[in-house]
Design a protein around this motif. Structure first.
Motif, short mmCIF file in Angstrom:
data_model
loop_
_atom_site.label_atom_id
_atom_site.label_comp_id
_atom_site.label_asym_id
_atom_site.label_seq_id
_atom_site.Cartn_x
_atom_site.Cartn_y
_atom_site.Cartn_z
N MET A 241 0.86 -1.19 0.00
CA MET A 241 0.00 0.00 0.00
C MET A 241 0.88 1.23 0.00
N GLY A 242 0.81 2.04 -1.01
CA GLY A 242 1.63 3.23 -1.06
C GLY A 242 1.10 4.30 -0.14
N TRP A 243 1.97 5.14 0.31
CA TRP A 243 1.52 6.24 1.16
C TRP A 243 2.54 7.35 1.09
N GLY A 244 2.13 8.50 1.53
CA GLY A 244 3.03 9.64 1.59
C GLY A 244 2.27 10.84 2.10
N LEU A 245 2.97 11.81 2.65
CA LEU A 245 2.34 13.03 3.10
C LEU A 245 2.40 14.04 1.97
N ALA A 246 1.24 14.43 1.48
CA ALA A 246 1.20 15.31 0.33
C ALA A 246 1.53 16.75 0.70
N CYS A 247 1.46 17.06 1.98
CA CYS A 247 1.81 18.41 2.42
C CYS A 247 2.37 18.30 3.83
N ALA A 248 2.89 19.41 4.31
CA ALA A 248 3.40 19.41 5.68
C ALA A 248 2.26 19.10 6.64
N LEU A 249 2.58 18.44 7.73
CA LEU A 249 1.55 18.10 8.70
C LEU A 249 0.94 19.36 9.29
N ALA A 250 -0.33 19.29 9.63
CA ALA A 250 -1.04 20.47 10.11
C ALA A 250 -0.48 20.95 11.45
N LEU A 251 -0.73 22.24 11.74
CA LEU A 251 -0.20 22.83 12.96
C LEU A 251 -1.14 22.67 14.14
N SER A 252 -2.36 22.17 13.92
CA SER A 252 -3.32 22.08 15.00
C SER A 252 -2.82 21.18 16.11
N ALA A 253 -3.11 21.55 17.34
CA ALA A 253 -2.68 20.76 18.50
C ALA A 253 -3.87 19.99 19.01
N PRO A 254 -3.98 18.70 18.73
CA PRO A 254 -5.17 17.94 19.09
C PRO A 254 -5.37 17.82 20.58
N GLY A 255 -4.34 18.08 21.36
CA GLY A 255 -4.47 17.91 22.80
C GLY A 255 -4.60 19.20 23.56
N ALA A 256 -4.94 20.32 22.92
CA ALA A 256 -5.03 21.58 23.64
C ALA A 256 -6.07 21.48 24.74
N GLN A 257 -5.73 22.01 25.91
CA GLN A 257 -6.62 21.92 27.07
C GLN A 257 -6.84 23.32 27.61
N ALA A 258 -8.07 23.78 27.59
CA ALA A 258 -8.37 25.13 28.03
C ALA A 258 -8.02 25.32 29.50
N GLY A 259 -7.37 26.43 29.80
CA GLY A 259 -7.11 26.78 31.19
C GLY A 259 -5.92 26.11 31.81
N ALA A 260 -5.22 25.26 31.09
CA ALA A 260 -4.08 24.56 31.67
C ALA A 260 -2.88 25.49 31.75
N ASP A 261 -2.08 25.34 32.78
CA ASP A 261 -0.87 26.12 32.95
C ASP A 261 0.18 25.20 33.54
N VAL B 62 -2.04 14.61 5.05
CA VAL B 62 -2.79 14.12 3.89
C VAL B 62 -2.08 12.88 3.37
N VAL B 63 -2.80 11.78 3.31
CA VAL B 63 -2.26 10.52 2.82
C VAL B 63 -3.08 10.08 1.62
N GLU B 64 -2.40 9.94 0.47
CA GLU B 64 -3.06 9.54 -0.78
C GLU B 64 -4.29 10.39 -1.06
N GLY B 65 -4.13 11.72 -0.88
CA GLY B 65 -5.17 12.66 -1.20
C GLY B 65 -6.26 12.83 -0.17
#
Length: 581
Positions: free
Chosen positions: A1-21, A315-318
């Protein structure tokens, strides 16, 4: 199975937690804003102050900075310090737990601690003896404590607790003692146990739903672990989750890896030995496994899957995907869809890894997801009491638990690597509670050329190494990628180094008091930018040096590692804080 990242990985932080310090790195990317530190200014970095911990073992992990206070924990006896950042590290308070010294005696690979957890004004300390303690971050006063692991069974605490919303999550170490691995979640306010999930055994113990928990998109089925062990070997089968844990708030899933099966001798445990050397995705609230994937079925080489799980979208295979990237000890980098557990790619980030030729990526194949093992380097194929020679990597892995970094600026991963091989000789061993349960002797040696490590830049789109900075010794520090195009890491001789993220050119180095096995961090406070790192040689790569095994008969398993390292560094724990001139 071919694969590849078509662009740079996104900057979003999936683990952001409101109010954490402070803002936690739930995605395990180890990427930070550089402030004024970039490829031009990093040459002006100078040490501002240092602090000696007074402990002579491996200082893994990183300091934790909250406001103007720097918190750190030492190796056993796990002393916690609160230091004043802007007043040259003045000690604000100190907490030293009382714990049985016998806990250090059953710690496999040096008496390390990988850091503290923080949430809602509380620090969380995981002691070597398996006790989880909540401390008041302002005063250091203990708020509650609970025993999570039992050193009498070979179970110990080495990992940094992960704080997610109202829970504190910790694993345990002890695979080399036959300890049955488990992950626990506690109430952060009270210390009450919320759930516990074992790595082996009955589905109910493992919090596995045989119809809904999947591997590679297929239900694991009833008794997925029990069917993969002979008799009740799973009770002493290892699978300790002693590494780092990542978290995706949107999916409400945590991700972590389990350790090696016990014993190391594969002849004593026929079968795949599920779910050791595996990656788990679990629901934070219930602990129930969403999916699981075993990287090294029937692990014959001590290739734990406990290294960090890096979460970044791509993005993997579009098609846009929520991705998990894992640089395994076995020398392969795995890309999985972190929502479904689908395997999207697996390549050798270590070209010298010879135990397997490739990973089967064909979903229609009966071997889908499994390694194509080379029988020349298989202790199982060669038989008990036979020496399997020239296995690469050695038990330490192509990469150990010290974390890689991901840079959104370049789209590359920066990976600390180890280039050691081994001769592996298994033998029969009987289980005895609290006693070593490995059943193998190993002789470790450098690969051809003599250099034992490197920092590499891995390009996921091209599926290749973009550049490498070679090192004479294994690189077992963590890596830090700054937005200003600079990558930091440490060396076993004691250098903190900064490289250009795009080219690998060395821009800066400073010799700290001892070998670096900790993780550099960067932060800003009151308009000034800082970098800090713990030094103190030890951990697995330096355990022989820390234990004094630098010559004579005790050094026969690794004469070219510990004896050579002793010529460049000595024991001693210290925190060094840097800033621009």
């Amino acid at each position: 199975m071919g694969w590849g990242l078509a662009c740079a990985l996104a900057l979003s932080a999936p683990g952001a937690q409101a109010g954490a310090d402070p803002d936690p790195d739930y995605a395990s990317r180890r990427a930070a804003s550089s402030g004024g530190i970039d490829a031009a200014s990093v040459r002006e970095l100078v040490p501002l102050w240092s602090f000696s911990t007074g402990v002579l073992r491996g200082h893994e992990g990183a300091p934790l900075v909250v406001g103007g206070v720097v918190y750190l924990v030492t190796p056993f006896p796990n002393v916690v310090y609160a230091l004043d950042l802007v007043h040259d590290g003045r000690v604000l308070w100190r907490y030293e737990p009382r714990q049985d010294a016998g806990a250090a005696a059953v710690m496999c690979c040096d008496s390390v601690s990988r850091g503290l957890g923080y949430g809602e004004g509380r620090l969380f300390l995981y002691q070597a003896d398996g006790t989880l303690v909540a401390l008041d971050a302002r005063t250091g006063a203990p708020l509650w404590s609970v025993r999570n692991a039992d050193p009498a069974k070979g179970e110990t605490g080495t990992s940094a607790p992960l704080v997610v919303r109202d829970k504190v999550i910790v694993g345990m170490a002890g695979g080399e003692y036959g300890a049955r691995g488990f992950l626990s979640a506690y109430d952060a306010a009270s210390g009450a146990l919320r759930w516990r999930a074992f790595s082996t055994g009955p589905d109910a113990d493992m919090l596995i739903d045989p119809r809904r928990t999947t591997q590679l998109g297929r239900p694991v089925g009833e008794g997925s672990s029990l069917k993969s062990w002979e008799g009740d070997q799973w009770r002493v089968g290892g699978g300790a989750p002693w590494g780092r844990i990542s978290y995706d708030a949107k999916l409400n899933l945590i991700y972590y890896g389990t350790g090696n099966p016990a014993p190391w001798n594969p002849a004593q445990r026929p079968g795949d030995n599920r779910w050791t050397a595996a990656i788990f995705a679990r629901d934070v609230d219930t602990g129930v496994a969403r999916w699981v994937y075993q990287t090294s079925p029937h692990d014959q080489w001590d290739y734990d899957a406990a290294n960090e799980m890096i979460l970044a979208d791509g993005v993997v295979e579009g098609r846009a995907r929520p991705l998990l990237t894992h640089f395994d000890r076995n020398g392969f980098v795995y890309i999985l869809d972190r929502a479904t557990g689908e395997l999207l790619g697996a390549d050798k980030f270590d070209p010298g890894a010879n135990w397997a030729r490739a990973i089967d990526l064909d979903p229609s194949s009966p071997g889908y997801g499994r390694p194509d093992v080379d029988p020349r380097f298989s202790p199982q194929a060669n038989g008990e009491d036979a020496v399997t020679r020239g296995v690469c990597p050695a038990t330490m892995g192509s990469k150990n638990a010290n974390p890689a970094a991901y840079s959104p600026r370049t789209g590359w991963f920066y990976v600390p690597v180890i280039r050691l091989c081994m001769d592996f000789e298994p033998f029969h061993i009987d289980y005895a509670q609290g006693q070593p349960y490995t059943g193998a002797d190993t002789t470790v040696f450098p690969r051809e050329g003599g250099l034992m490590g490197a920092l590499i830049a891995w390009d996921p789109s091209a599926r290749r190494i973009a550049w490498e900075a070679k090192e004479p010794f294994p690189v077992v520090s963590g890596v830090l990628a700054l937005s200003g195009g600079v990558v930091f890491y440490g060396t076993l001789e004691g250098y903190l180094k900064a490289l250009d993220a795009r080219t690998g050119e060395e821009l800066y180095r400073f010799r700290t008091p001892s070998g670096v096995v900790g993780d550099p961090v960067a932060f800003s406070f009151e308009g000034r930018d800082y970098v800090a790192v713990l030094s103190g040689v030890g951990g697995w790569a330096g355990a022989g040096l820390a234990a004094g095994l630098t010559g004579g008969k005790e050094n026969e398993t690794s004469p070219q590692v510990y004896a050579a390292l002793a010529k460049y560094t000595a024991l001693g724990g210290a925190l060094t804080v840097f800033g621009l001139r």
